[in-house]
Structure formats: structure tokens, C-alpha cells
Design an enzyme around this catalytic site. Sequence first.
Site, PDB file in Angstrom:
ATOM      1  CB  CYS A 168      -0.554   2.514   3.994  1.00 14.36           C
ATOM      2  SG  CYS A 168      -2.131   1.907   3.369  1.00 14.36           S
ATOM      3  CG  ASP A 169       3.221   1.277   4.483  1.00 13.93           C
ATOM      4  OD1 ASP A 169       2.791   1.824   5.510  1.00 13.93           O
ATOM      5  OD2 ASP A 169       3.000   0.089   4.200  1.00 13.93           O
ATOM      6  CB  CYS A 177      -0.924  -0.027   1.220  1.00 13.65           C
ATOM      7  SG  CYS A 177      -1.952   1.439   1.367  1.00 13.65           S
TER       8      CYS A 177
HETATM    9  C1  LIG Z   1       0.093  -4.331   5.454  1.00 13.96           C
HETATM   10  C2  LIG Z   1      -1.029  -3.323   5.336  1.00 13.96           C
HETATM   11  C3  LIG Z   1      -0.850  -2.036   5.818  1.00 13.96           C
HETATM   12  C4  LIG Z   1      -1.882  -1.120   5.712  1.00 13.96           C
HETATM   13  N1  LIG Z   1      -1.681   0.151   6.218  1.00 13.96           N
HETATM   14  C5  LIG Z   1      -2.690   1.034   6.178  1.00 13.96           C
HETATM   15  C6  LIG Z   1      -2.530   2.342   6.715  1.00 13.96           C
HETATM   16  O1  LIG Z   1      -1.452   2.708   7.216  1.00 13.96           O
HETATM   17  N2  LIG Z   1      -3.588   3.198   6.664  1.00 13.96           N
HETATM   18  C7  LIG Z   1      -4.794   2.838   6.100  1.00 13.96           C
HETATM   19  O2  LIG Z   1      -5.731   3.636   6.103  1.00 13.96           O
HETATM   20  N3  LIG Z   1      -4.973   1.623   5.563  1.00 13.96           N
HETATM   21  C8  LIG Z   1      -3.963   0.706   5.590  1.00 13.96           C
HETATM   22  N4  LIG Z   1      -4.125  -0.534   5.029  1.00 13.96           N
HETATM   23  C9  LIG Z   1      -5.421  -0.846   4.398  1.00 13.96           C
HETATM   24  C10 LIG Z   1      -6.461  -1.143   5.494  1.00 13.96           C
HETATM   25  O3  LIG Z   1      -5.922  -2.101   6.381  1.00 13.96           O
HETATM   26  C11 LIG Z   1      -7.756  -1.677   4.875  1.00 13.96           C
HETATM   27  O4  LIG Z   1      -8.251  -0.730   3.955  1.00 13.96           O
HETATM   28  C12 LIG Z   1      -8.816  -1.917   5.957  1.00 13.96           C
HETATM   29  O5  LIG Z   1      -8.323  -2.798   6.932  1.00 13.96           O
HETATM   30  C13 LIG Z   1     -10.094  -2.486   5.365  1.00 13.96           C
HETATM   31  O6  LIG Z   1     -10.964  -2.715   6.417  1.00 13.96           O
HETATM   32  P1  LIG Z   1     -12.173  -3.728   6.318  1.00 13.96           P
HETATM   33  O7  LIG Z   1     -12.866  -3.643   7.623  1.00 13.96           O
HETATM   34  O8  LIG Z   1     -12.962  -3.463   5.096  1.00 13.96           O
HETATM   35  O9  LIG Z   1     -11.565  -5.174   6.118  1.00 13.96           O
HETATM   36  P2  LIG Z   1     -10.285  -6.020   6.738  1.00 13.96           P
HETATM   37  O10 LIG Z   1      -9.445  -5.110   7.542  1.00 13.96           O
HETATM   38  O11 LIG Z   1      -9.765  -6.688   5.557  1.00 13.96           O
HETATM   39  O12 LIG Z   1     -11.025  -7.014   7.700  1.00 13.96           O
HETATM   40  C14 LIG Z   1     -11.776  -8.090   7.207  1.00 13.96           C
HETATM   41  C15 LIG Z   1     -12.304  -8.896   8.380  1.00 13.96           C
HETATM   42  O13 LIG Z   1     -13.221  -9.872   7.885  1.00 13.96           O
HETATM   43  C16 LIG Z   1     -13.008 -11.088   8.550  1.00 13.96           C
HETATM   44  N5  LIG Z   1     -13.520 -12.167   7.713  1.00 13.96           N
HETATM   45  C17 LIG Z   1     -13.145 -12.491   6.434  1.00 13.96           C
HETATM   46  N6  LIG Z   1     -13.824 -13.569   6.003  1.00 13.96           N
HETATM   47  C18 LIG Z   1     -14.676 -13.915   7.010  1.00 13.96           C
HETATM   48  C19 LIG Z   1     -15.635 -14.943   7.190  1.00 13.96           C
HETATM   49  N7  LIG Z   1     -15.873 -15.853   6.246  1.00 13.96           N
HETATM   50  N8  LIG Z   1     -16.312 -15.038   8.383  1.00 13.96           N
HETATM   51  C20 LIG Z   1     -16.090 -14.115   9.349  1.00 13.96           C
HETATM   52  N9  LIG Z   1     -15.192 -13.113   9.231  1.00 13.96           N
HETATM   53  C21 LIG Z   1     -14.481 -13.021   8.095  1.00 13.96           C
HETATM   54  C22 LIG Z   1     -11.511 -11.129   8.816  1.00 13.96           C
HETATM   55  O14 LIG Z   1     -11.196 -12.011   9.893  1.00 13.96           O
HETATM   56  C23 LIG Z   1     -11.249  -9.668   9.176  1.00 13.96           C
HETATM   57  O15 LIG Z   1     -11.478  -9.479  10.541  1.00 13.96           O
HETATM   58  C24 LIG Z   1      -3.120  -1.481   5.121  1.00 13.96           C
HETATM   59  C25 LIG Z   1      -3.300  -2.776   4.631  1.00 13.96           C
HETATM   60  C26 LIG Z   1      -2.274  -3.700   4.737  1.00 13.96           C
HETATM   61  C27 LIG Z   1      -2.480  -5.100   4.220  1.00 13.96           C
END
Ligand SMILES: Cc1cc2nc3c(=O)[nH]c(=O)nc-3n(C[C@H](O)[C@H](O)[C@H](O)COP(=O)(O)OP(=O)(O)OC[C@H]3O[C@@H](n4cnc5c(N)ncnc54)[C@H](O)[C@@H]3O)c2cc1C
Length: 315
Positions: free
Chosen positions: A137-138, A134
Site C-alpha cells: 500500500c505505502d 502494508c
Molecule cells: C493502515 C492501513 C493502510 C492500508 N492501505 C491500503 C491501501 O492503500 N490500499 C489497499 O488496497 N489496501 C490497504 N490496506 C489493506 C486494506 O485496508 C484491507 O485489505 C481491507 O480493508 C480489507 O477489507 P475487509 O472488508 O476484508 O475487512 P476490514 O477492512 O478489516 O473490515 C472489517 C469490518 O468488520 C467489522 N467487524 C469485525 N468484527 C465484527 C463483529 N464481531 N461484528 C460486526 N462487525 C465486525 C469491522 O468493524 C470492520 O468494519 C491498508 C490497511 C491498513 C491497516
Amino acid sequence: MKCEILILGSGPAGWTAALYAARANRRPVVVRGLQPGGQLSITTDVENYPGFAEVIQGPWLMEQMEAQARTAGTEVIDDLITEVRLEQGTPFVCVGDGGAEYYGETLIIATGAQARWLGLESETKFRGHGVSACATCDGFFFRGMEVAVVGGGNTAAEEALFLTNFASRVHLVHRRDVMRAEKVLQDRVLRNEKIVPHWNREVAEVLGDNEPLGVTAIRLRATGDGANGAADETLPVAGVFIAIGHDPATGLFKGKLKMDAHGYIQTAPDSTATEIRGVYAAGDVRDAVYRQAVTAAGMGCMAALEAERFLAERE
Ligand SMILES: Cc1cc2nc3c(=O)[nH]c(=O)nc-3n(C[C@H](O)[C@H](O)[C@H](O)COP(=O)(O)OP(=O)(O)OC[C@H]3O[C@@H](n4cnc5c(N)ncnc54)[C@H](O)[C@@H]3O)c2cc1C
């Protein structure tokens, strides 16, 4: 288990949906899945989540979100949903790994997405310590340094262009001799003097120091049989951005909800509503564009407010 608002996923979208649903007195249930805290639970520094002047850690931020949602009245379940039944309408049924059934009058899907990685051991070792998926992000951490972007599609082109705002030079590493990105993006990449393409190469290994853990270079291997003239090389870089795409966690919903060509759930414009009344999708699971914690949290808020209105109208 029965509840009014059932939330799948414990990333920023899931916890924010839970917070708003709990504060509307709907006693939501969050099923956390295999990655409690979601994608931010595997990162280190987060500098762009609003409200914190100091650098905060991703796992810590997610603990805070969970604690806030619990305090407001969220019930939390550790399970992985392996089957959903939506076709009969509300209540929607989600079945857990061990066969437990969860009934939600409304369902908020916040199962997120996963970045695709190359699958190298050295890549895993340096993830969060120079290897990232990302640039938004970084990128800021690499001001004045040389970095590499791996990939040839739109994501790689956008990440490379964004990184030119910080890095002194951006090496673009692609397996082929032409990008798959849209023509207009390709042109912008190729015209940018800070971007140096390395065609017909793939990353063989990420090299770095152990103390402190950090990337110092990448070793590239020529693809093909050598006829294209590409040779192995080692590039001294401080950061490597893997930009080969993301996979939304939507396998459960195939054939049940409308998705785009890449598997992202489609929702109504300016809304998290899917085509099934009472089912909402928030965060990275429906967002191929922004993919940020703050946008995911914003969509979680929208989904909870929309679910609350749906329940209130029925009453
Ligand atoms: C390494 C890294 C660094 C990042 N750094 C940043 C940053 O500095 N700033 C920023 O704004 N964004 C950052 N991001 C992006 C950010 O993390 C994502 O945009 C954000 O987490 C998305 O949130 P979400 O809630 O949509 O899903 P996710 O964070 O992807 O969470 C998905 C959830 O769904 C659950 N899940 C999946 N399938 C199932 C299922 N079948 N049953 C039950 N639960 C399930 C998982 O366990 C998880 O808890 C980063 C991403 C990565 C990978």
C-alpha cells in the site's frame, strides 16, 4: 430482525457484498461492527484503488462505498456481533452486543483482520505518517528513501524485498539473530545488497517531526543481555513497516467453521463458500495472501453472487 442476506463487517468486502446483494433486490443488512469502514478508515492516502487518478483518502473511499450500498437499498445497523449460531442451518442467527438477534437466510462474513502493532505510543502517533503495516500500500511513498522493516517471518521478508523496488536502503530489524521466514525467502533477503539486517534489536521508539507529522528515525534497543554483541542504535529512516503478522477477526467462528492454522476462514477453491451451505466468507478474514482493498471488494462481490444463487436455487 430478519433478512435474506446478512453481512457482518463494513470494510470493502462488506460494502461490495451489500451493493451486489441490494442490486439483486435482496435488501441486505450490514452490521457495521466497532470499526465502520474497516481498516481503510484508519489510513490516509490510498493510491492503488482503481478508478481514481488523484490520491484519495481511505476514510473518504469508505464513505463512498457505504453511500453507494445505502442508495442501492442496504439497511445498516450499528452493532457488534458477539455470538453466532450456525449449526442449525438457515436462517443463521447472529446476536449483537446488547442481545439483539439478527436472522439471515444467508450470512456473509466480512469481519476482516487487524495488523499486529508493536504497541509503542510513538508508533501510534506516526501511524499513517511514516509508520505502516502494508508495503504494497505505502512502499511507493518512500522512493529513494531509507526505510525499516520490523519482523523476522515471511511477511517481513516479503515486505523487505518488495520495498527494495523503491527505497534506497531497507533496514531489517529483528529480535533474534536468525529469521523465521522460509529458507528461500531468507536467502533472497540476505543476498539483496539493499537490505541491511540489524539482528538482536527491537524498536524502542519511533522518532519524528510534528509539523508536518513524519518519521525521521527509529531508536533500537539491543535484545538479550548484551552477550550477542548487539548494541543500541538510532537509524535515520523516513518509513517504518511493522511486519509482525495479522490477526483475522474470526474468534466468533472458532469450532464452527474450518480455519487454517492462523485462524483464517477456509473456503472452497475459487469461491467464498464455507463448508456450511449459505455461509460465505469474503475479504481479509479469509485471505492471508493479498490483503488489499480491491481483492476484498472482489471477494465481497463473489460472496453476494453466491448467496444470491443459493437463494434463487431454494426458491
Ligand atoms: C493502515 C492501513 C493502510 C492500508 N492501505 C491500503 C491501501 O492503500 N490500499 C489497499 O488496497 N489496501 C490497504 N490496506 C489493506 C486494506 O485496508 C484491507 O485489505 C481491507 O480493508 C480489507 O477489507 P475487509 O472488508 O476484508 O475487512 P476490514 O477492512 O478489516 O473490515 C472489517 C469490518 O468488520 C467489522 N467487524 C469485525 N468484527 C465484527 C463483529 N464481531 N461484528 C460486526 N462487525 C465486525 C469491522 O468493524 C470492520 O468494519 C491498508 C490497511 C491498513 C491497516
